[in-house]
Design a protein around this motif. Sequence first.
Motif, PDB file in Angstrom:
ATOM      1  N   GLN A 163     -49.985 -32.789 -39.994  1.00 12.01           N
ATOM      2  CA  GLN A 163     -48.916 -33.771 -40.146  1.00 12.01           C
ATOM      3  C   GLN A 163     -48.313 -34.092 -38.767  1.00 12.01           C
ATOM      4  O   GLN A 163     -47.676 -33.260 -38.137  1.00 12.01           O
ATOM      5  CB  GLN A 163     -47.788 -33.280 -41.068  1.00 12.01           C
ATOM      6  N   VAL A 218     -44.654 -33.181 -38.164  1.00 10.18           N
ATOM      7  CA  VAL A 218     -44.421 -31.729 -38.183  1.00 10.18           C
ATOM      8  C   VAL A 218     -44.779 -31.161 -36.805  1.00 10.18           C
ATOM      9  O   VAL A 218     -44.033 -30.359 -36.229  1.00 10.18           O
ATOM     10  CB  VAL A 218     -45.262 -31.059 -39.295  1.00 10.18           C
ATOM     11  N   ARG A 242     -42.197 -32.405 -34.245  1.00  6.49           N
ATOM     12  CA  ARG A 242     -40.916 -31.676 -34.361  1.00  6.49           C
ATOM     13  C   ARG A 242     -41.042 -30.263 -33.808  1.00  6.49           C
ATOM     14  O   ARG A 242     -40.130 -29.760 -33.152  1.00  6.49           O
ATOM     15  CB  ARG A 242     -40.456 -31.620 -35.830  1.00  6.49           C
ATOM     16  N   ARG A 246     -52.384 -60.081 -51.290  1.00  7.53           N
ATOM     17  CA  ARG A 246     -51.538 -58.911 -51.119  1.00  7.53           C
ATOM     18  C   ARG A 246     -51.067 -58.791 -49.662  1.00  7.53           C
ATOM     19  O   ARG A 246     -49.923 -58.464 -49.391  1.00  7.53           O
ATOM     20  CB  ARG A 246     -52.354 -57.682 -51.507  1.00  7.53           C
ATOM     21  N   ASP A 302     -43.644 -31.221 -46.087  1.00  6.80           N
ATOM     22  CA  ASP A 302     -44.089 -32.574 -45.762  1.00  6.80           C
ATOM     23  C   ASP A 302     -45.337 -32.950 -46.568  1.00  6.80           C
ATOM     24  O   ASP A 302     -45.472 -34.088 -47.015  1.00  6.80           O
ATOM     25  CB  ASP A 302     -44.430 -32.635 -44.263  1.00  6.80           C
ATOM     26  N   LEU A 303     -46.239 -32.001 -46.742  1.00 14.93           N
ATOM     27  CA  LEU A 303     -47.438 -32.279 -47.535  1.00 14.93           C
ATOM     28  C   LEU A 303     -47.074 -32.542 -48.997  1.00 14.93           C
ATOM     29  O   LEU A 303     -47.660 -33.401 -49.646  1.00 14.93           O
ATOM     30  CB  LEU A 303     -48.438 -31.110 -47.430  1.00 14.93           C
ATOM     31  N   ASP A 312     -45.925 -36.050 -49.203  1.00 13.63           N
ATOM     32  CA  ASP A 312     -47.061 -36.981 -49.156  1.00 13.63           C
ATOM     33  C   ASP A 312     -47.717 -37.111 -50.531  1.00 13.63           C
ATOM     34  O   ASP A 312     -48.016 -38.213 -50.991  1.00 13.63           O
ATOM     35  CB  ASP A 312     -48.124 -36.488 -48.160  1.00 13.63           C
ATOM     36  N   GLU A 359     -46.872 -44.106 -55.820  1.00 16.21           N
ATOM     37  CA  GLU A 359     -47.635 -45.343 -55.593  1.00 16.21           C
ATOM     38  C   GLU A 359     -48.532 -45.658 -56.784  1.00 16.21           C
ATOM     39  O   GLU A 359     -48.652 -46.803 -57.205  1.00 16.21           O
ATOM     40  CB  GLU A 359     -48.503 -45.215 -54.336  1.00 16.21           C
ATOM     41  N   GLU A 406     -48.282 -48.962 -59.243  1.00 18.39           N
ATOM     42  CA  GLU A 406     -49.350 -49.937 -59.025  1.00 18.39           C
ATOM     43  C   GLU A 406     -49.553 -50.793 -60.281  1.00 18.39           C
ATOM     44  O   GLU A 406     -49.682 -50.267 -61.375  1.00 18.39           O
ATOM     45  CB  GLU A 406     -50.655 -49.213 -58.653  1.00 18.39           C
ATOM     46  N   ARG A 453     -57.239 -51.763 -59.096  1.00 16.85           N
ATOM     47  CA  ARG A 453     -56.731 -50.938 -57.997  1.00 16.85           C
ATOM     48  C   ARG A 453     -56.193 -49.599 -58.520  1.00 16.85           C
ATOM     49  O   ARG A 453     -56.411 -48.555 -57.916  1.00 16.85           O
ATOM     50  CB  ARG A 453     -55.609 -51.732 -57.321  1.00 16.85           C
ATOM     51  N   LYS A 465     -58.153 -36.110 -54.199  1.00 17.95           N
ATOM     52  CA  LYS A 465     -57.242 -35.626 -53.159  1.00 17.95           C
ATOM     53  C   LYS A 465     -56.393 -34.467 -53.681  1.00 17.95           C
ATOM     54  O   LYS A 465     -56.091 -33.524 -52.943  1.00 17.95           O
ATOM     55  CB  LYS A 465     -56.343 -36.805 -52.724  1.00 17.95           C
TER      56      LYS A 465
END
Lengths: 209, 209
Positions: A66, A69, A72, A116, B96-97, B100, B107, B111, B116, B127
Amino acid sequence: MSTYKLTYFDVRGRGEVIRLVFAQAQVEYEDVRILPAEWDSSKTDRSRFPMGCCPVMDLDGMTMMQSMVIARHLARKFGLAGNDEKEMTMIDMMSDLCTDMLNEMFELIFEKDAKRKEDMTTAFAKKSETYMSVFTGWLEKNGDDKGFLVGNTVTLADLALFNLLEQLSTKHADILTKNPPMQAFLDRVKVEPNVAAWLEKRPKGEMDI
Amino acid sequence: MSTYKLTYFDVRGRGEVIRLVFAQAQVEYEDVRILPAEWDSSKTDRSRFPMGCCPVMDLDGMTMMQSMVIARHLARKFGLAGNDEKEMTMIDMMSDLCTDMLNEMFELIFEKDAKRKEDMTTAFAKKSETYMSVFTGWLEKNGDDKGFLVGNTVTLADLALFNLLEQLSTKHADILTKNPPMQAFLDRVKVEPNVAAWLEKRPKGEMDI
């Protein structure tokens, strides 16, 4: 002594803010720039890229992921993260906002659907005005609009904003034209000695982003 | 004494991780939940919402933005951000992960284009396996796979992962079914006394996200 090894693509992208932190602090590191062919064959190597993403930074057996990260972490170590809790939080917030805007810019670049992309371009232009006015307000509040974002020395926040503005300048130059205090800030940080030295010596990079 | 005022929508979304930090630290705060009609009329008020976004947290005349900036600020103050630089970086990276992955989930939820959405669903499933295996690896590395992510007490990283897994459990329960150590972690943090007390007393919320 610790050896820092940063691995990222040969672009500015999400890695440049980290390189700027190293530059400002004048700390040596290994600036590994992985090329597309090598990336294709190594991105599934989970010992090097635990999430299959870049940038990563290796240090004393630890693999950090990241971009912010890593930035920082280095900023705290190198004295670029603020002198007290309030400064630290301001710097963290400003840097995070720069990352958000940069991410929006990247999404726009990589969008393939024409309709888009058009809508996103309109939204980005509008949102960018909010970002720029918020940052201009912070600069004004921190003195005479001729200095830095927090305190009177360069911090991670300044490097993150510089990086954002520099990347905007190649794709969305109109944003800088419309916001003279932001152009002035970009010009000001560009001639900070350690930043200027890095800009002079850095590789040109595979792409202009 | 400082008075914390958190303003967010009446959902878990990006605000719940902050509420969990307050809960774990047992610190009082004003949990302002703004409803859609009020939001429509107040989101352009730049004195309350500088970027036109939520969450924001007001404290001693300062308006903080960005959910993880607020969470990190509080975690540092309340001793949930790690005991040394290495722990702090690990906790920062893990949190942070989680953000994400949560963002990717949001999202997907929002959507509207069917094709999409289908592609994103496939990518998200793939993922998510990487995320889950990385977090499972960290848990295993930090002891006996029965504890926390860093050290032997609850930190921001655990609260962020708990929040992610709880939100996944309502929309993507299959991810938890396929990853028993993650389900076990969710169940374990759920009964931590301060977390359990919050889950018991928190408002049901406008939507189940």
